[in-house]
Scaffold this motif. Structure first.
Motif, PDB file in Angstrom:
ATOM      1  N   ASP A   7     -49.948  65.856 -10.442  1.00  0.00           N
ATOM      2  CA  ASP A   7     -50.633  67.016  -9.874  1.00  0.00           C
ATOM      3  C   ASP A   7     -52.071  67.067 -10.382  1.00  0.00           C
ATOM      4  OD1 ASP A   7     -48.324  68.047  -8.538  1.00  0.00           O
ATOM      5  OD2 ASP A   7     -47.585  68.742 -10.478  1.00  0.00           O
ATOM      6  N   TYR A   8     -53.006  67.175  -9.449  1.00  0.00           N
ATOM      7  CA  TYR A   8     -54.416  67.276  -9.799  1.00  0.00           C
ATOM      8  C   TYR A   8     -54.879  68.724  -9.726  1.00  0.00           C
ATOM      9  CZ  TYR A   8     -55.186  62.211  -9.486  1.00  0.00           C
ATOM     10  OH  TYR A   8     -55.162  60.856  -9.689  1.00  0.00           O
ATOM     11  N   ARG A   9     -55.890  69.048 -10.537  1.00  0.00           N
ATOM     12  CA  ARG A   9     -56.536  70.353 -10.470  1.00  0.00           C
ATOM     13  C   ARG A   9     -58.039  70.147 -10.483  1.00  0.00           C
ATOM     14  NH1 ARG A   9     -52.889  74.963 -13.435  1.00  0.00           N
ATOM     15  NH2 ARG A   9     -50.859  74.006 -13.005  1.00  0.00           N
ATOM     16  N   TYR A  23     -55.403  66.632 -14.602  1.00  0.00           N
ATOM     17  CA  TYR A  23     -54.136  66.229 -14.002  1.00  0.00           C
ATOM     18  C   TYR A  23     -52.977  66.426 -14.970  1.00  0.00           C
ATOM     19  CZ  TYR A  23     -55.655  61.888 -16.342  1.00  0.00           C
ATOM     20  OH  TYR A  23     -56.132  60.964 -17.239  1.00  0.00           O
ATOM     21  N   ASP A 137     -49.187  75.942 -16.324  1.00  0.00           N
ATOM     22  CA  ASP A 137     -50.477  76.604 -16.175  1.00  0.00           C
ATOM     23  C   ASP A 137     -51.134  76.836 -17.527  1.00  0.00           C
ATOM     24  OD1 ASP A 137     -50.249  76.653 -13.437  1.00  0.00           O
ATOM     25  OD2 ASP A 137     -49.529  78.720 -13.336  1.00  0.00           O
ATOM     26  N   MET A 140     -52.619  73.520 -18.886  1.00  0.00           N
ATOM     27  CA  MET A 140     -53.864  73.132 -18.233  1.00  0.00           C
ATOM     28  C   MET A 140     -55.001  74.071 -18.607  1.00  0.00           C
ATOM     29  SD  MET A 140     -52.946  70.394 -16.795  1.00  0.00           S
ATOM     30  CE  MET A 140     -54.364  70.019 -15.775  1.00  0.00           C
ATOM     31  N   GLU A 144     -58.519  72.959 -20.358  1.00  0.00           N
ATOM     32  CA  GLU A 144     -59.832  73.328 -19.814  1.00  0.00           C
ATOM     33  C   GLU A 144     -60.682  73.997 -20.889  1.00  0.00           C
ATOM     34  OE1 GLU A 144     -61.474  76.471 -16.533  1.00  0.00           O
ATOM     35  OE2 GLU A 144     -59.953  75.028 -15.861  1.00  0.00           O
TER      36      GLU A 144
END
Length: 284
Positions: A7-9, A23, A137, A140, A144
């Protein structure tokens, strides 16, 4: 896809000059072993336990610690890890490389380096925090935050140069170095030196790399054929096969009919982000 998910963000706008994509990779298999295409440098946190390693174009095999930097790659590599595997990571834009590492990328191309050696104890503390984070979530979001702190107020000078290189790479299938000289107002020697420092390779190698990756996506998606591609930057069929094999690890036939799981997921997921990220990311 067979117990494997990627899964990419898309990074927040302020991080896009520094990060290609975030990812989250998971593989519920005893051992994950696949081919990974040439790409930007990567910062990876292996949340699962177990060993892993990479085999590079020169045939060398290098172990990957739980937190590691995978330098820019100039050819397809083989990645292997004991399963089940869970990794969160990100692709490093050249400006991100300058801001987070500040060393010449050409000294680390086709290499993997222990993140703890580069970033100290903070790298392992971040790994533990992400392992303990309550859900995908949260993992990630924490990653970030780590990146935002690392690039704060750094890399601005290199971001402009990197944007010029990226624009040049997307301007044509075989971009002319003279156009890059005119765009940057730098000499060929200055451009080559700065490209090696940020991308790990000179402009001509970058042009070959992204031409091959773009061709692979076009073949895999059915938007082009080998015959069409030969007229768009490749001399003949042998040249097309040789370049695709070097930078993706696959022949044109394999790309069309039997790509590996990682290649299929990478192409599909990144292509789905068209319009949200740079074409150098979504089209390659």
């Amino acid at each position: 896809m067979g117990g494997v998910a990627l899964d990419y963000r898309v990074p927040a706008e302020d991080l896009q000059p520094f990060v290609t994509l975030f990812y989250h990779f998971r593989a519920d298999v005893p051992v994950f072993d696949d081919i990974e295409r040439a790409d930007h440098a990567q910062l990876r946190f292996r949340l699962s336990r177990g060993d892993g390693d990479y085999r590079f174009p020169d045939g060398s095999s290098q172990p990957a610690t739980a937190v590691h930097i995978l330098g820019p790659t100039t050819g397809a590599i083989r990645t292997r890890a004991a399963g089940p595997v869970e990794v969160v990571g990100l692709g490093l834009q050249p400006a991100g490389w300058a801001a987070m590492l500040g060393i010449d990328a050409s000294t680390m191309h086709n290499r993997v380096v222990d993140g703890a050696l580069l970033f100290g104890d903070g790298a392992l503390e971040a790994l533990v925090a992400m392992r303990n984070a309550p859900g995908d979530d949260a993992k990630m979001a924490f990653l970030e935050g780590v990146v935002r702190r690392m690039v704060a107020d750094r890399g601005a000078r290199e971001a402009g140069f990197a944007q010029a290189i990226d624009a040049w790479l997307t301007s044509d299938t075989s971009p002319d170095i003279d156009d890059l000289v005119a765009l940057t107002r730098l000499s060929r020697r200055q451009i080559e030196r700065r490209c090696k420092a940020l991308y790990g390779a000179p402009p001509k190698v970058l042009a070959r790399k992204y031409r091959a990756l773009r061709a692979a996506v076009a073949l895999a998606s059915g938007h082009s054929s080998a015959d069409i591609l030969i007229g768009e930057g490749f001399y003949d069929q042998s040249h097309l096969i040789r370049e695709l094999k070097q930078f993706t690890g696959l022949t044109p036939r394999q790309i069309r009919t039997e790509p590996g799981v990682l290649a299929r997921l990478t192409i599909d997921q990144r292509h789905a982000l068209s319009g949200m990220v740079s074409p150098l990311i979504s089209e390659t």
